[in-house]
Design an enzyme around this catalytic site. Structure first.
Site, PDB file in Angstrom:
ATOM      1  N   ALA A  12       0.836  -1.209   0.000  1.00  0.00           N
ATOM      2  CA  ALA A  12       0.000   0.000   0.000  1.00  0.00           C
ATOM      3  C   ALA A  12       0.868   1.254   0.000  1.00  0.00           C
ATOM      4  CB  ALA A  12      -0.917   0.011   1.212  1.00  0.00           C
ATOM      5  N   ASP A  13       1.935   1.215   0.804  1.00  0.00           N
ATOM      6  CA  ASP A  13       2.827   2.376   0.835  1.00  0.00           C
ATOM      7  C   ASP A  13       3.549   2.543  -0.490  1.00  0.00           C
ATOM      8  OD1 ASP A  13       3.828   2.189   4.349  1.00  0.00           O
ATOM      9  OD2 ASP A  13       2.064   2.999   3.329  1.00  0.00           O
ATOM     10  N   TYR A  14       3.904   1.426  -1.083  1.00  0.00           N
ATOM     11  CA  TYR A  14       4.557   1.464  -2.390  1.00  0.00           C
ATOM     12  C   TYR A  14       3.620   2.100  -3.417  1.00  0.00           C
ATOM     13  CZ  TYR A  14       6.685  -0.130  -6.743  1.00  0.00           C
ATOM     14  OH  TYR A  14       7.236  -0.163  -7.987  1.00  0.00           O
TER      15      TYR A  14
ATOM     16  N   GLU B 273     -19.920  18.562 -38.047  1.00  0.00           N
ATOM     17  CA  GLU B 273     -19.763  19.281 -36.778  1.00  0.00           C
ATOM     18  C   GLU B 273     -18.291  19.402 -36.433  1.00  0.00           C
ATOM     19  OE1 GLU B 273     -21.742  15.805 -35.213  1.00  0.00           O
ATOM     20  OE2 GLU B 273     -20.339  15.797 -33.521  1.00  0.00           O
TER      21      GLU B 273
ATOM     22  N   LYS C  52     -14.699  19.058 -34.777  1.00  0.00           N
ATOM     23  CA  LYS C  52     -14.023  18.012 -34.008  1.00  0.00           C
ATOM     24  C   LYS C  52     -13.316  18.718 -32.852  1.00  0.00           C
ATOM     25  CE  LYS C  52     -11.032  14.008 -34.622  1.00  0.00           C
ATOM     26  NZ  LYS C  52     -10.104  14.196 -33.533  1.00  0.00           N
TER      27      LYS C  52
ATOM     28  N   ASP D 118     -11.016  19.420 -29.747  1.00  0.00           N
ATOM     29  CA  ASP D 118      -9.714  18.908 -29.333  1.00  0.00           C
ATOM     30  C   ASP D 118      -9.675  18.805 -27.810  1.00  0.00           C
ATOM     31  OD1 ASP D 118      -7.183  17.986 -29.521  1.00  0.00           O
ATOM     32  OD2 ASP D 118      -6.263  19.918 -29.996  1.00  0.00           O
TER      33      ASP D 118
ATOM     34  N   ARG E 266     -11.711   7.342 -22.371  1.00  0.00           N
ATOM     35  CA  ARG E 266     -11.724   6.372 -23.450  1.00  0.00           C
ATOM     36  C   ARG E 266     -10.719   5.240 -23.218  1.00  0.00           C
ATOM     37  NH1 ARG E 266     -10.039   7.640 -29.527  1.00  0.00           N
ATOM     38  NH2 ARG E 266      -9.140   5.606 -29.760  1.00  0.00           N
TER      39      ARG E 266
ATOM     40  N   GLU F  40     -17.029  15.189 -25.499  1.00  0.00           N
ATOM     41  CA  GLU F  40     -15.669  15.661 -25.283  1.00  0.00           C
ATOM     42  C   GLU F  40     -15.595  16.620 -24.097  1.00  0.00           C
ATOM     43  OE1 GLU F  40     -14.037  14.152 -27.663  1.00  0.00           O
ATOM     44  OE2 GLU F  40     -12.066  15.102 -27.838  1.00  0.00           O
TER      45      GLU F  40
ATOM     46  N   TYR G 274     -21.821  14.473 -28.257  1.00  0.00           N
ATOM     47  CA  TYR G 274     -22.010  14.267 -29.697  1.00  0.00           C
ATOM     48  C   TYR G 274     -22.324  12.828 -30.063  1.00  0.00           C
ATOM     49  CZ  TYR G 274     -17.037  13.223 -29.048  1.00  0.00           C
ATOM     50  OH  TYR G 274     -15.859  12.728 -28.586  1.00  0.00           O
TER      51      TYR G 274
ATOM     52  N   LYS H 164     -20.823  12.583 -40.322  1.00  0.00           N
ATOM     53  CA  LYS H 164     -21.449  11.320 -39.927  1.00  0.00           C
ATOM     54  C   LYS H 164     -22.705  11.104 -40.755  1.00  0.00           C
ATOM     55  CE  LYS H 164     -19.996  12.147 -35.173  1.00  0.00           C
ATOM     56  NZ  LYS H 164     -20.390  12.675 -33.869  1.00  0.00           N
TER      57      LYS H 164
ATOM     58  N   LYS I 213      -9.576  16.762 -41.197  1.00  0.00           N
ATOM     59  CA  LYS I 213      -8.685  17.537 -40.319  1.00  0.00           C
ATOM     60  C   LYS I 213      -8.285  18.866 -40.965  1.00  0.00           C
ATOM     61  CE  LYS I 213      -6.951  15.832 -36.954  1.00  0.00           C
ATOM     62  NZ  LYS I 213      -6.331  14.647 -36.414  1.00  0.00           N
TER      63      LYS I 213
ATOM     64  N   CYS J 247      20.458  43.568 -17.864  1.00  0.00           N
ATOM     65  CA  CYS J 247      19.092  43.911 -18.236  1.00  0.00           C
ATOM     66  C   CYS J 247      19.110  44.917 -19.380  1.00  0.00           C
ATOM     67  CB  CYS J 247      18.365  44.482 -17.020  1.00  0.00           C
ATOM     68  SG  CYS J 247      16.767  45.183 -17.424  1.00  0.00           S
TER      69      CYS J 247
ATOM     70  N   CYS K 275      17.649  48.473 -17.891  1.00  0.00           N
ATOM     71  CA  CYS K 275      18.320  49.311 -16.889  1.00  0.00           C
ATOM     72  C   CYS K 275      19.811  49.019 -16.757  1.00  0.00           C
ATOM     73  CB  CYS K 275      17.646  49.154 -15.532  1.00  0.00           C
ATOM     74  SG  CYS K 275      17.971  47.563 -14.759  1.00  0.00           S
TER      75      CYS K 275
ATOM     76  N   CYS L 128      16.513  40.299 -13.982  1.00  0.00           N
ATOM     77  CA  CYS L 128      17.193  41.571 -13.772  1.00  0.00           C
ATOM     78  C   CYS L 128      17.265  41.806 -12.275  1.00  0.00           C
ATOM     79  CB  CYS L 128      16.386  42.678 -14.451  1.00  0.00           C
ATOM     80  SG  CYS L 128      16.745  44.319 -13.835  1.00  0.00           S
TER      81      CYS L 128
ATOM     82  N   CYS M  37      14.959  49.517 -12.102  1.00  0.00           N
ATOM     83  CA  CYS M  37      14.634  49.099 -13.463  1.00  0.00           C
ATOM     84  C   CYS M  37      13.281  49.662 -13.875  1.00  0.00           C
ATOM     85  CB  CYS M  37      14.627  47.578 -13.557  1.00  0.00           C
ATOM     86  SG  CYS M  37      14.278  47.022 -15.224  1.00  0.00           S
TER      87      CYS M  37
END
Ligand code: IVH
Length: 716
Positions: free
Chosen positions: A44-46, A126, A128, A130, A149, A185, A237, A301, A325, A430, A433, A454, A460
Site C-alpha cells: 500500500a505504501d509502495y 460538426e 471536431k 480537441d 476512453r 468531449e 455528440y 457522420k 482535419k 538587463c 536598466c 534583472c 529598473c
C-alpha cells in the site's frame, strides 16, 4: 519526514526535486522487492508513492523523467484510477485531409450501400473538439459512472472528477430512458486556459502547454477539489448503450441529448452534397480563431441510424463517419531578431521577431522563446529539446500555434543555416536598466533556475512600469481608466505634478494637479470628463479589500490565492505587516507562524520576508498606507460556532472528508487551519495513522480529537 504538500501546491522546483526522489526511492524498492524479495515497505505504501509520482507527472508533464517509475513517458500513469470496461467500445475516427478525400468518403458510403451517388444520403457536419472523449453512464436518470476512453475497450473511472463539471448534468429529466450512455468531449475553454496560465505565472509556477493537456491533467487529479477549480466543459455528440432510442437519426439523437440538458455544438449542420459539406468545413475553419475552444477538424457522420448500422465498423473506426482535419498549424519563416522583454518580477523573456507568416489563418510576427535554455535546445528538466538544436538569429524556423494560442518556435531547419551564423548569446545585463541579470540557484534543488532575472528592482524602469500595471489591474486595485497607455504616459512624465513612478503617486495625482500649470485635462487624450472620471475611479479605491491590497503589492510568488490566504490568516493589514517585518529576524516566532499556515510553502514565505526586508519596499508601502486603507477581513461569521477563532490542525489520513473539504468547512466556521502544531494550536483533529503531530499536541496539552468527534463538535 516533513509535511507532504498537496500536489497542486508544488512549485516546479519542488516537483523536480520530488520526482527525482521518487524515481530513486521507487527503483530502490523495486530492487528490494523483485531482486531480494525483501521489501522494506508495504504494498500500500509502495502504491501510494507510485500514485504520488503519477499525480506530479500529470501536473508537470514536462518534468517527466526519462527514468520515470510510471514507465509511460508523458501519458497517464495507469493504475491511478479504477478501470471501467465500456459497454460498447469507444472508437476512433478515420482522418481525411483533402477535398478529394472527402468526395471519396462520400462515394464509398453510397458504394457500400449499393446506391447511386444521387445526393439522397444526409450527413451531419460538426467541429471536431480537441479535448478528451468521455463516456457518461446514467442509470434511472442518475449519473453513475464517467470513464475516459482509455484503449477504447477499458477506460479510467473519473466519476468523482466529472461530477465537479457544472455543464454535465448529475440527473436527467423524467422521460429519459433508464439506461443512457452519453459520449462527448471534455475540454477547457481557451479563455479559462489563458487565465489559469496567467495565474500560474503570477505564482511563479510552471505554466501549461495547451488547453487539451491541461484538461487531461485536471481530469486525472486524484483529488476532485482540484478538478473543481479548473473550469472544465463538455460537448455531447454521441452515445453508447441506450435502453431506448429517442430518435432514428444522428441529428435527432443529438437533439435529444440537448433536451436532456447536455451542451451540444451549435455549429452542427445536416447536409447532403459534397459542395455543401466542403463549404461548411471552410466556414468552420474561418470561425476557428474566434471560437473559445480548440478544434482540429470537422467530423462528418451519416445521419440515418439504420444506414449507420448497415455500414458498421472496420476494426477501430466506423465506416459511417470520418474526420476532415485542418492542416497542421505550422509554417516556416525566418527569425530576424530576438528581443528581450522585462516583466514585473524582472524575468527576461526572449521574444522571436519573425518575417510575418500565416499560421492557420492568423498572421504571426512574434513567438515566445521562453528562456535561455529553450534557445540553447535544453528543456526544463535538462533534457535535450529539438535533439539539442539551438535557435539562432537568421535561422529558418518552424512556427506553431500551440493549441491555437501562443505561437512558439518548435524547430529550426539546420540545412538552411548560414555558415557564418553564431549561437545566440543571452544577455548578462538587463536591456532596460543595465543591471546584472542572473539565473538564481534554487536553494532546495541546487539547480539553476531557467529564468534569467534583472537584479535592478526599483531601479529598473521596466519592472517599475510593469509593477504599476499590476497594481491597477483588475484583480488588484482595479482602477478604471488606468490602463497600460496611461501608465506609460504618467511614468514617462518629468513634470512633478504629473509623474507617477510608484503606486502611492497615483493617489497624490489629483492633489499635485491643483494649481499645476500642466493640467492633465489639457493633455491630448484626456479631456475634462475623463480626468474627472479618473479621479473618481482613484478615490473609490482609497478603501480596498485586504486580499486585493496584498496582491497588489506584487510580492513574488504571492498570487491572488496566496494573498487571500494571508489576508484571512492575519485579518488586518496591521497584523500582517507587523508579522512580516518581525518574521525576518532570526529565530522569530512570526516566521514559524507564517510557515505554519496551510498553503504557504517555504518559497512563498521567503519571498514575502525578503520583500519586507527591502527598505525601499517598506517605504513605498508606508507611503501607500497614508493614502489607502486596506479593510480588515471579516472572519466568516461562524457565529455561535464552537470553533470560531480557533486554530485547527488536521493530521493523519482523513477518512470522512478530504483535507481540502475539512479545511474549507473549518474556515467557513471561522476557524484558522494551520499545517503544523504549536502552542497556538487549539484543536488537533487526528485521523488514522497520525504520528508526530499527535505526539506534539499531547506534549503541549492541545485538545485532540478524531474525525467523528470533530464532526460532532461542528455539528456534522
Ligand atoms: S464521434 C464512433 N464527434 O475525436 C465515433 N468524435 O479521432 C465516435 N471527437 O475519440 C466519435 N469531436 O474523442 C466524434 N464531434 C465529434 C468529435 C469527436 C472530437 C474526438 C473523440 C474521438 C476522436 C476520434
Amino acid at each position: 519526514m516533513t509535511d507532504i504538500k498537496p500536489v497542486d501546491a508544488l512549485s516546479e522546483a519542488d516537483a523536480v526535486e520530488e520526482l527525482a526522489f521518487l524515481a530513486s526511492e521507487l527503483a530502490r524498492h523495486d530492487a528490494l522487492y523483485h531482486g531480494k524479495d525483501d521489501p522494506e515497505i508495504s504494498d500500500a505504501d509502495y502504491d501510494a508513492l507510485k500514485r504520488r509520482n503519477g499525480e506530479i507527472e500529470a501536473l508537470f508533464p514536462d518534468l517527466v523523467r526519462p527514468d520515470s517509475p510510471s514507465g509511460k513517458v508523458g501519458s497517464a500513469p495507469s493504475g491511478l484510477f479504477q478501470q471501467v470496461t465500456h459497454t460498447r467500445p469507444m472508437l476512433s475516427l478515420d482522418n481525411v485531409f483533402s477535398d478529394e478525400d472527402v468526395s471519396d468518403f462520400i462515394a464509398s458510403v453510397y458504394r457500400f450501400l449499393g446506391r447511386l451517388p444521387d445526393g439522397s444520403i444526409a450527413f451531419t457536419a460538426e467541429p471536431k473538439i480537441d479535448g478528451l472523449s468521455m463516456s457518461l453512464r446514467y442509470e434511472k436518470r442518475k449519473l453513475v459512472t464517467a470513464a475516459t476512453r482509455g484503449d477504447g475497450t477499458t477506460g479510467e473511472n473519473v466519476t468523482a472528477n466529472i461530477r465537479t463539471i457544472a455543464e454535465i448534468p448529475q440527473t436527467l429529466p423524467d422521460g429519459a430512458p433508464d439506461v443512457v450512455e452519453v459520449r462527448g468531449e471534455v475540454y477547457m475553454a481557451k479563455s479559462d486556459f489563458l487565465a489559469l496560465n496567467a495565474q500560474m505565472e503570477e505564482e511563479g509556477r510552471q505554466t501549461y502547454v495547451n488547453p487539451r493537456n491541461t484538461a487531461a491533467g485536471s481530469l486525472r487529479q486524484l483529488d476532485p477539489t482540484i478538478t473543481a477549480t479548473r473550469k472544465l466543459r463538455f460537448f455531447a455528440y454521441s452515445w453508447g448503450q441506450m435502453s431506448e432510442m429517442p430518435s432514428d437519426t444522428q441529428s435527432g439523437m443529438v437533439g435529444a441529448l440537448k433536451g436532456w440538458g447536455f451542451p451540444v455544438n451549435p455549429l452542427t449542420q445536416r447536409l447532403t452534397s459534397v459542395a455543401a459539406i466542403l463549404d461548411h468545413y471552410r466556414q468552420i475553419g474561418l470561425t476557428r480563431p474566434e471560437l473559445d475552444y480548440d478544434i482540429d477538424g470537422v467530423v462528418y457522420k451519416v445521419d440515418d441510424l439504420v444506414l449507420q448500422g448497415r455500414l458498421g465498423f472496420r476494426s477501430r473506426s466506423p465506416r459511417w463517419a470520418t474526420a476532415h482535419k485542418f492542416p497542421a498549424e505550422q509554417a516556416f519563416t525566418i527569425l530576424t531578431a530576438i528581443d528581450i522583454q522585462v516583466g514585473r518580477t524582472g524575468a527576461l523573456t526572449p521574444v522571436a521577431r519573425l518575417v510575418p507568416v500565416t499560421v492557420g489563418g492568423v498572421v504571426v510576427t512574434n513567438a515566445t522563446l521562453h528562456n535561455e535554455d529553450y534557445i540553447k535546445g535544453i528543456g526544463n528538466a535538462g533534457q535535450p529539446l529539438r535533439e539539442g538544436r539551438d535557435i539562432r538569429i537568421g535561422d529558418t524556423v518552424i512556427v506553431q500555434r500551440a493549441g491555437d494560442v501562443i505561437p512558439q518556435i518548435v524547430d529550426i531547419v539546420e540545412e538552411k543555416r548560414e555558415a557564418d551564423s553564431a549561437p545566440y548569446v543571452f544577455p548578462k545585463t538587463c536591456p532596460v536598466c543595465g543591471s546584472h541579470a542572473v539565473r538564481e540557484v534554487n536553494e532546495k534543488t541546487g539547480k539553476v533556475d531557467s529564468v534569467t532575472r534583472c537584479t535592478g528592482g526599483f531601479v529598473c524602469r521596466a519592472q517599475a512600469v510593469e509593477h504599476l500595471k499590476h497594481f491597477v489591474s483588475r484583480n488588484a486595485f482595479d482602477i478604471e481608466g488606468f490602463g497600460a497607455k496611461q501608465i506609460d504616459f504618467f511614468f514617462a512624465s518629468e513634470d512633478q505634478t504629473l509623474s507617477i513612478r510608484t503606486a502611492p503617486d497615483i493617489f497624490t495625482l489629483e492633489e499635485r494637479q491643483q494649481g499645476s500649470l500642466s493640467k492633465l485635462e489639457n493633455i491630448d487624450g484626456f479631456g475634462k470628463v475623463s480626468v474627472r472620471k479618473l479621479y473618481e475611479a482613484i478615490n473609490e479605491r482609497r478603501q480596498v479589500a485586504l486580499p486585493r491590497f496584498i496582491y497588489a503589492l506584487g510580492i513574488r510568488h504571492v498570487g491572488e490565492t496566496t494573498a487571500k490566504l494571508l489576508a484571512r490568516s492575519y485579518g488586518s493589514y496591521g497584523e500582517f505587516d507587523n508579522a512580516m517585518r518581525a518574521a525576518g529576524e532570526p529565530g522569530a516566532e512570526a516566521w514559524d507562524d507564517l510557515n505554519r499556515i496551510d498553503g504557504i510553502g517555504d518559497v512563498v514565505a521567503r519571498a514575502i520576508v525578503e520583500f519586507y526586508k527591502e527598505d525601499r519596499n517598506v517605504a513605498v508601502v508606508d507611503r501607500l498606507l497614508e493614502q489607502v486603507t486596506p479593510l480588515d477581513v471579516e472572519a466568516p461569521s461562524g457565529e455561535g460556532s464552537p470553533v470560531a477563532g480557533k486554530t485547527v490542525v488536521f493530521t493523519g489520513s482523513l477518512e470522512k472528508f478530504t483535507r481540502d473539504e475539512a479545511k474549507a468547512r473549518a474556515e467557513s466556521l471561522g476557524a484558522k487551519v494551520a499545517g503544523s502544531v504549536s502552542k497556538k494550536t487549539d484543536i488537533l483533529v487526528a485521523g488514522p495513522g497520525a504520528g508526530s503531530k499527535l505526539d506534539k499536541a499531547r506534549e503541549l496539552g492541545v485538545q485532540t480529537m478524531d474525525e467523528d468527534e470533530w464532526l460532532a463538535l461542528i455539528g456534522g
